[in-house]
Motif scaffolding. Structure first.
Motif, short mmCIF file in Angstrom:
data_model
loop_
_atom_site.label_atom_id
_atom_site.label_comp_id
_atom_site.label_asym_id
_atom_site.label_seq_id
_atom_site.Cartn_x
_atom_site.Cartn_y
_atom_site.Cartn_z
N SER A 1 52.21 -18.64 -21.00
CA SER A 1 51.48 -17.49 -20.46
C SER A 1 50.36 -17.07 -21.40
O SER A 1 49.24 -16.79 -20.97
CB SER A 1 52.45 -16.33 -20.24
N ARG A 2 50.68 -17.03 -22.70
CA ARG A 2 49.66 -16.66 -23.67
C ARG A 2 48.56 -17.71 -23.75
O ARG A 2 47.40 -17.38 -23.99
CB ARG A 2 50.31 -16.46 -25.04
N ALA A 3 48.91 -18.98 -23.56
CA ALA A 3 47.91 -20.04 -23.58
C ALA A 3 46.90 -19.84 -22.46
O ALA A 3 45.68 -19.99 -22.65
CB ALA A 3 48.57 -21.41 -23.47
N GLY A 4 47.38 -19.51 -21.28
CA GLY A 4 46.47 -19.24 -20.18
C GLY A 4 45.60 -18.03 -20.45
O GLY A 4 44.40 -18.02 -20.15
N PHE A 5 46.20 -17.01 -21.04
CA PHE A 5 45.46 -15.79 -21.36
C PHE A 5 44.35 -16.07 -22.36
O PHE A 5 43.20 -15.63 -22.18
CB PHE A 5 46.42 -14.74 -21.92
N VAL A 6 44.65 -16.79 -23.44
CA VAL A 6 43.64 -16.98 -24.48
C VAL A 6 42.50 -17.87 -23.99
O VAL A 6 41.35 -17.69 -24.40
CB VAL A 6 44.28 -17.53 -25.77
N GLN A 7 42.79 -18.80 -23.10
CA GLN A 7 41.71 -19.59 -22.52
C GLN A 7 40.75 -18.72 -21.71
O GLN A 7 39.53 -18.83 -21.84
CB GLN A 7 42.29 -20.70 -21.65
N SER A 8 41.32 -17.86 -20.88
CA SER A 8 40.49 -16.95 -20.07
C SER A 8 39.70 -16.01 -20.96
O SER A 8 38.52 -15.74 -20.70
CB SER A 8 41.37 -16.15 -19.10
N LEU A 9 40.34 -15.51 -21.99
CA LEU A 9 39.67 -14.58 -22.89
C LEU A 9 38.52 -15.25 -23.63
O LEU A 9 37.44 -14.66 -23.78
CB LEU A 9 40.69 -14.00 -23.88
N ALA A 10 38.73 -16.47 -24.10
CA ALA A 10 37.65 -17.18 -24.80
C ALA A 10 36.45 -17.37 -23.89
O ALA A 10 35.29 -17.23 -24.32
CB ALA A 10 38.16 -18.51 -25.33
N ARG A 11 36.72 -17.71 -22.64
CA ARG A 11 35.61 -17.87 -21.68
C ARG A 11 34.90 -16.55 -21.42
O ARG A 11 33.66 -16.50 -21.36
CB ARG A 11 36.13 -18.46 -20.37
N GLU A 12 35.66 -15.48 -21.26
CA GLU A 12 35.05 -14.17 -21.00
C GLU A 12 34.19 -13.75 -22.19
O GLU A 12 33.06 -13.27 -22.03
CB GLU A 12 36.13 -13.12 -20.73
N ALA A 13 34.74 -13.91 -23.39
CA ALA A 13 33.98 -13.55 -24.59
C ALA A 13 32.74 -14.43 -24.73
O ALA A 13 31.65 -13.95 -25.10
CB ALA A 13 34.88 -13.69 -25.82
N GLY A 14 32.88 -15.72 -24.45
CA GLY A 14 31.75 -16.62 -24.54
C GLY A 14 30.65 -16.29 -23.55
O GLY A 14 29.46 -16.44 -23.86
N ALA A 15 31.03 -15.83 -22.36
CA ALA A 15 30.03 -15.45 -21.36
C ALA A 15 29.21 -14.27 -21.85
O ALA A 15 27.98 -14.21 -21.63
CB ALA A 15 30.73 -15.13 -20.04
N LEU A 16 29.86 -13.31 -22.50
CA LEU A 16 29.13 -12.17 -23.05
C LEU A 16 28.21 -12.62 -24.19
O LEU A 16 27.04 -12.23 -24.24
CB LEU A 16 30.10 -11.11 -23.55
N ALA A 17 28.72 -13.46 -25.09
CA ALA A 17 27.90 -13.97 -26.19
C ALA A 17 26.69 -14.74 -25.65
O ALA A 17 25.58 -14.63 -26.20
CB ALA A 17 28.73 -14.86 -27.10
N TRP A 18 26.89 -15.48 -24.59
CA TRP A 18 25.81 -16.29 -24.01
C TRP A 18 24.68 -15.40 -23.49
O TRP A 18 23.51 -15.73 -23.61
CB TRP A 18 26.37 -17.17 -22.90
#
Length: 260
Positions: A8-25
């Motif tokens: 469950s945490r693995a799925g969460f951290v993948q989504s979070l990394a993408r969300e954070a990366g979208a903001l950084a982009w």
């Protein structure tokens, strides 16, 4: 940790990394303006770093309020369940418009690396690993390179001004004398991910902070590579030296790095 919780945490951290990366982009493309400041020699921070880090910490507190968080800009405390966060690794590249930087998030339980996610928005590549479950780029399994000769190897040797310059130059000379091609792409976490993917054969740096190293080291381990013991004796908050490589190169790299 309860059964199924790591997944469950693995799925969460993948989504979070993408969300954070979208903001950084959005900041990288200057859709959101920012000003870069210097913390020290060739050590930059920007409003983008702070905003992305704030987003990640907010999400972590929402989902896992009892976990500790240690982040590059805000700091934090070390706990049994510990998230380590680098909102933008490779900020010097980021502020210069160079497309080699990433978001890096690691999860440590009782001192053991358990999860890591490194997202490269420039190529839309999400590298992630869970302890005992392998390393992946999106849905593709990763494997370190089969290289076993330094004179055939592409080695990354990280350097920042807080490292001893003479030691770094000695290391680079030894690697070149052994026949290796030597690069420094300027974002340690992403270079570690690329070692896991077999694109680079090894990565070395005399000291890395936990938010830079944790996710990438787990990726390399889960992709079949070898890593030097990390962190150092002062504990996770203090970080330590990093050597991570294809198995066939590891002993030679340790000898080169640790010989004085």
């Amino acid at each position: 940790m309860k059964p199924g919780e790591l997944a469950s945490r693995a799925g969460f951290v993948q989504s979070l990394a993408r969300e954070a990366g979208a903001l950084a982009w959005r900041y990288f493309l200057r859709e959101l303006e920012f000003i870069a400041e210097q913390k020290g020699p060739q050590d930059f921070v920007s409003a983008a770093d702070h905003a992305v880090e704030a987003l990640i910490i907010e999400r972590l507190h929402e989902h896992y309020p009892d976990d500790a968080v240690l982040a590059e800009e805000r700091g934090g405390e070390v706990g049994r369940n510990l998230w380590v966060v680098d909102p933008i690794d490779g900020t010097i590249n980021f502020v210069h418009g160079v497309r080699y930087w990433c978001v890096s998030i690691g999860f440590i339980v009782g001192g053991e690396r358990r999860l890591g996610a490194i997202y490269d928005p420039s190529l839309d590549e999400l590298f992630w690993a869970a302890k005992g479950e392998g390393a992946w780029c999106d849905g593709t399994a990763l494997h370190v390179s089969p290289r076993d000769r330094l004179d055939h190897a592409l080695v990354c040797a990280g350097y920042v001004p807080r490292h001893g310059l003479e030691e770094h130059l000695v290391l680079k000379r030894r690697l070149h004398e052994a026949g290796a091609a030597v690069k420094d792409m300027g974002a340690g976490a992403l270079m570690l991910a690329h070692v896991a993917a077999g694109r680079f054969d090894a990565f070395m740096e005399p000291h890395m902070h936990p938010w830079d190293a944790t996710a990438g080291l787990l990726l390399v381990e889960e992709a079949g590579g070898r890593v030097h013991p990390y962190p150092g004796p002062a504990g996770v908050a203090a970080g330590g030296p990093v050597i991570a490589s294809a198995p066939g190169l590891f002993s030679a790299l340790e000898r080169i790095a640790l010989t004085h």
